[in-house]
Write a protein that holds these residues in place. Structure first.
Motif, PDB file in Angstrom:
ATOM      1  N   THR A 529       0.798  -1.220   0.000  1.00  0.00           N
ATOM      2  CA  THR A 529       0.000   0.000   0.000  1.00  0.00           C
ATOM      3  C   THR A 529       0.831   1.272   0.000  1.00  0.00           C
ATOM      4  O   THR A 529       0.282   2.344   0.142  1.00  0.00           O
ATOM      5  CB  THR A 529      -0.936   0.012   1.216  1.00  0.00           C
ATOM      6  OG1 THR A 529      -0.145  -0.269   2.359  1.00  0.00           O
ATOM      7  CG2 THR A 529      -2.001  -1.042   1.081  1.00  0.00           C
ATOM      8  N   GLU A 532      -0.581   3.603  -2.121  1.00  0.00           N
ATOM      9  CA  GLU A 532      -1.992   3.863  -1.863  1.00  0.00           C
ATOM     10  C   GLU A 532      -2.437   5.276  -2.217  1.00  0.00           C
ATOM     11  O   GLU A 532      -3.440   5.508  -2.851  1.00  0.00           O
ATOM     12  CB  GLU A 532      -2.275   3.600  -0.382  1.00  0.00           C
ATOM     13  CG  GLU A 532      -3.650   3.997   0.057  1.00  0.00           C
ATOM     14  CD  GLU A 532      -3.745   3.962   1.583  1.00  0.00           C
ATOM     15  OE1 GLU A 532      -4.591   4.667   2.113  1.00  0.00           O
ATOM     16  OE2 GLU A 532      -2.959   3.231   2.210  1.00  0.00           O
ATOM     17  N   PHE A 551      -8.613  -4.985   3.985  1.00  0.00           N
ATOM     18  CA  PHE A 551      -8.542  -3.529   3.890  1.00  0.00           C
ATOM     19  C   PHE A 551      -9.833  -2.867   4.367  1.00  0.00           C
ATOM     20  O   PHE A 551     -10.908  -3.424   4.234  1.00  0.00           O
ATOM     21  CB  PHE A 551      -8.315  -3.097   2.441  1.00  0.00           C
ATOM     22  CG  PHE A 551      -6.982  -3.498   1.882  1.00  0.00           C
ATOM     23  CD1 PHE A 551      -5.914  -2.611   1.918  1.00  0.00           C
ATOM     24  CD2 PHE A 551      -6.791  -4.742   1.318  1.00  0.00           C
ATOM     25  CE1 PHE A 551      -4.676  -2.965   1.389  1.00  0.00           C
ATOM     26  CE2 PHE A 551      -5.569  -5.110   0.794  1.00  0.00           C
ATOM     27  CZ  PHE A 551      -4.506  -4.213   0.826  1.00  0.00           C
ATOM     28  N   GLN A 555      -9.419   2.846   2.455  1.00  0.00           N
ATOM     29  CA  GLN A 555      -8.196   2.382   1.820  1.00  0.00           C
ATOM     30  C   GLN A 555      -8.499   1.735   0.475  1.00  0.00           C
ATOM     31  O   GLN A 555      -7.811   1.984  -0.521  1.00  0.00           O
ATOM     32  CB  GLN A 555      -7.529   1.364   2.742  1.00  0.00           C
ATOM     33  CG  GLN A 555      -6.054   1.531   2.828  1.00  0.00           C
ATOM     34  CD  GLN A 555      -5.426   0.493   3.751  1.00  0.00           C
ATOM     35  OE1 GLN A 555      -6.124  -0.302   4.389  1.00  0.00           O
ATOM     36  NE2 GLN A 555      -4.125   0.503   3.812  1.00  0.00           N
TER      37      GLN A 555
END
Ligand code: ADP
Ligand code: MG
Length: 678
Positions: A529, A532, A551, A555
């Motif tokens: 991530t 992300e 998750f 996210q």
């Protein structure tokens, strides 16, 4: 007691609210207790007391007989104390959670009250049940003792001890009971209705006071703070706007820019929260705001939560402002000592107009000649204290623009960030094709890989994301490596090239791998991530999220936002194992149903409750004793409007009817965390 329940003062005791009431006249015959029974109150005589077992399994077991049957009362802790206080033959009123052991009903760690001649006839009111902790209970400080204590305290105090803090006309308008009555009745109501009225009043009070405090902070800032005045929109801005802007701004971008211009031209310090969905074009707004600062002779800084993102912002600005004569710098944790020295010098001397970077920017060594605007991207990763440090970078506090990564529900934003002004970007740049999101089981991975192949064939690129909740977590890391090997087997070189980015790499290594993906040298990005937030590769059209059940909603939405940035149709594939928790199923369903970050934020709040939403926990702002900003939305809205009206009409609380409020706030000062919020 202090430590267990957080009770230090009389006030704390009064505010230690019962979680429910029991009708003391309600007594269950032991013979009627069945496996479905939950909490019961029984009345009977102790017929035997004995300790059983040795050392760690030692327990005290008493038998209670009520004429209809026998039950066991069991203690594992505080045995000596209990043994002294119960005698065979004594009558007790016993309360607790019923269980069964070998067909005999029993209560573990019951609350006991000795029945004497005086209290034999149970009082006919609703008795409070307090959330006593196990440890307190074992020491005899159960809920019932708590209620005795509170009862005694309430006998000793008068109305003046719990003075009213809400103006009388507001009490009347919303039909709220007086504060003193509310505190009395929340503990010892004569009837259910009295209790409900007390709850309503206290909820309103909590929400109203929090709204008022934040509103007053905002008001103070508006009236007294001085900010640098950006009075002109000049050459840099106009030049860029007329000649270099690669697209037409969206209506939302224009509106927000107007709001910002109004703030920075007002002479007051701007403190604005910009809520925008993933991909709504916040970076462009930031860029243009910084050009206005430049036009007025001020420097700006633009702070991002990760190295990758900071570099990306730097590149974006450099490309966009290629022909605009402003100097842009970057400062991150991995800048070399020499680079750092040069950047710091150029920043201090005012040679650099826009400084991008990570939280390295807030270090004391970073000094500006004339910082006028500080922008914080994806702010939930920054603590409040870090934000506040930005203020101190200039004699006159710079204007602050905080941009969210994913939307926060409006209710939450208004409660937690009520002291910031609020802008919203609820419009996507035109021409975007909605992302299609699907949920696939892990065993269909071959099909998923084939799908990626077909997209690559069309010239697109793909992300494959693995969870790495903690960058050091060994298992997750092994998952990532295994995943990488698997992907490599499907996509062999030289036909395909893969980038991999994870938290254990050096910044330079991350950057190289990232760049290769950005430039299209690699078609697939295997990553944790770390990518992300914010990363912008418009040519990528597939986002595969492995173990998507691990998750949270924001996210997932943020990750999905990495695709659908270009003009091609994009896909998000949520890959999970077969067995899923109910919550995980719900999250996946929501993701497949909607692309709207604002809707997802609301759902997230519903599923998780306000306590868990990122960035709000530490602030203490949502720690209401009774109010729940979700269930009590209506009260919150009424409280907010009422607080706004007071601030509008009498912000110094000078009017007679507001005096009670003023006195209360003054007395409370320093006792709460709200003043620490920037
Ligand atoms: P976010 O709000 O998530 O930070 P970005 O600022 O990264 O979004 O913008 C997403 C993409 O949209 C970028 O490629 C950007 O160039 C593009 N973009 C921004 N504004 C517009 C616009 N008005 N019209 C078309 N594309 C835009
Ligand atoms: Mg962004």
């Amino acid at each position: 007691m202090k430590k267990e329940a957080g009770i230090f003062t009389f006030n704390d005791l009064l505010q230690y609210f019962p979680f429910r009431h029991i009708d003391r006249t309600q007594i269950t015959p032991i013979s009627k207790i069945n496996p479905q029974t939950e909490y019961v109150q029984v009345k009977g005589k102790i017929t035997s007391v004995e300790t059983i077992g040795e050392k760690y399994s030692k327990r005290l077991v008493a038998t209670l007989y009520d004429g209809t049957g026998e039950m066991e009362l069991v203690w594992f802790q505080g045995i000596n104390w209990v043994q002294k206080s119960i005698q065979i033959g004594a009558q007790f009123l016993v309360f607790g959670k019923a269980g069964f052991f070998m067909n005999t009903p029993q209560i573990t760690h019951p609350e006991m009250e000795l029945l004497t001649a005086e209290n034999k006839n149970a009082k006919s009111f609703l008795e409070p049940v307090y959330p006593a902790t196990e440890k307190l209970k074992a020491r005899g400080m159960g809920g019932r003792q708590m209620s005795h204590l509170t009862f005694t305290l309430l006998q000793m105090i008068f109305e003046k001890d719990i003075p009213e803090n809400i103006p009388v006309d507001i009490l009347e308008k919303f039909q709220l009971v007086k504060r003193f009555d509310a505190y009395k009745n929340i503990h010892f109501p004569a009837a259910q209705l009295d209790y409900e009225k007390a709850v309503k009043r206290i909820k309103f009070e909590e929400l109203f006071l929090s709204q008022l405090r934040m509103g007053l902070l905002r008001f103070k800032r508006h009236s007294f703070s001085t900010g640098s005045v950006f009075s002109i929109v000049g050459k840099h801005f106009n030049d860029f706007y007329n000649h270099h802007l690669p697209f037409e701004l969206t209506g939302a971008q224009k509106r927000v820019l107007k709001e910002i211009r109004k703030d920075v031209g007002s002479g007051r310090q701007m403190n604005r929260l910009l809520q925008g969905d993933v991909g709504s074009g916040k970076t462009m707004v930031a860029l243009m705001a910084m050009l206005i600062a430049a036009d007025n002779g001020y420097q700006s800084c633009f702070m991002a939560p990760t190295e990758i993102l900071a570099r990306q912002h730097f590149e974006t600005l450099r490309t966009m402002l290629d022909d605009v004569p402003v100097k842009i710098g970057i400062l991150t944790g991995s800048s070399s000592a020499k680079e750092k020295r040069e950047i710091l010098k150029a920043t201090k001397e005012g040679e650099i107009t826009i400084l991008t970077g990570t939280h390295a920017l807030i270090e004391d060594t970073v000094q500006f000649k004339n910082l006028g605007l500080a922008i914080v991207d994806e702010q939930h990763r920054f603590g409040v204290a870090q934000r506040a440090k930005l203020w101190e970078k200039n004699n006159i506090h710079p204007h602050i623009l905080v941009m969210t990564a994913t939307p926060i529900p409006r209710t939450l934003a208004l409660t937690a960030y009520g002291d910031l002004d609020y802008s919203i970007m609820d419009e996507m740049p035109p021409g975007r094709i909605p992302i299609t999101t699907v949920h696939r089981m892990e065993y269909t991975r071959p099909q998923v890989m084939n799908f990626i192949k077909s997209e690559i064939k069309k010239g697109r690129q793909a992300y494959i994301i693995y969870p790495l909740i903690e960058e050091s977590a060994k298992l997750d890391f092994e998952d990532l490596m295994r995943g990488y090997e698997e992907v490599k087997a499907y996509f062999p070189e030289p036909k395909y090239y893969i980038s991999m980015v994870h938290g254990r790499q050096k910044p330079a290594q991350k950057q190289t791998n990232m760049n290769r993906f950005v430039t299209g040298d690699t078609q697939i990005m295997v990553s944790t991530t770390v990518i992300e937030v914010g990363v912008n590769v418009p040519n990528a059209s597939v986002m595969v999220i492995e173990s998507a059940e691990k998750f949270g909603l924001p996210q997932l939405h943020q990750l999905r936002g990495r695709v659908g940035r270009g003009s091609e149709k994009s896909y998000c594939i949520l890959s999970t194992k077969v067995k899923l928790s109910a919550d995980a199923k719900q999250r996946l369903k929501i993701m497949c149903e909607t692309n709207d970050g604002f809707k997802i934020a609301e759902k997230d709040l519903e599923i998780r409750g306000p306590g868990d939403i990122e960035g709000t926990k530490q602030s203490g702002l949502l720690n209401f004793k009774l109010a729940n900003i979700l269930e009590d939305r209506k009260i919150l809205e009424a409280a907010r409007l009422t607080a706004e009206k007071i601030i509008e009409e009498d912000a110094t609380l000078a009017k007679d009817e507001n005096r009670c409020l003023k006195e209360f706030l003054i007395a409370q000062k320093g006792k709460t965390a709200w003043s620490k919020i920037s």
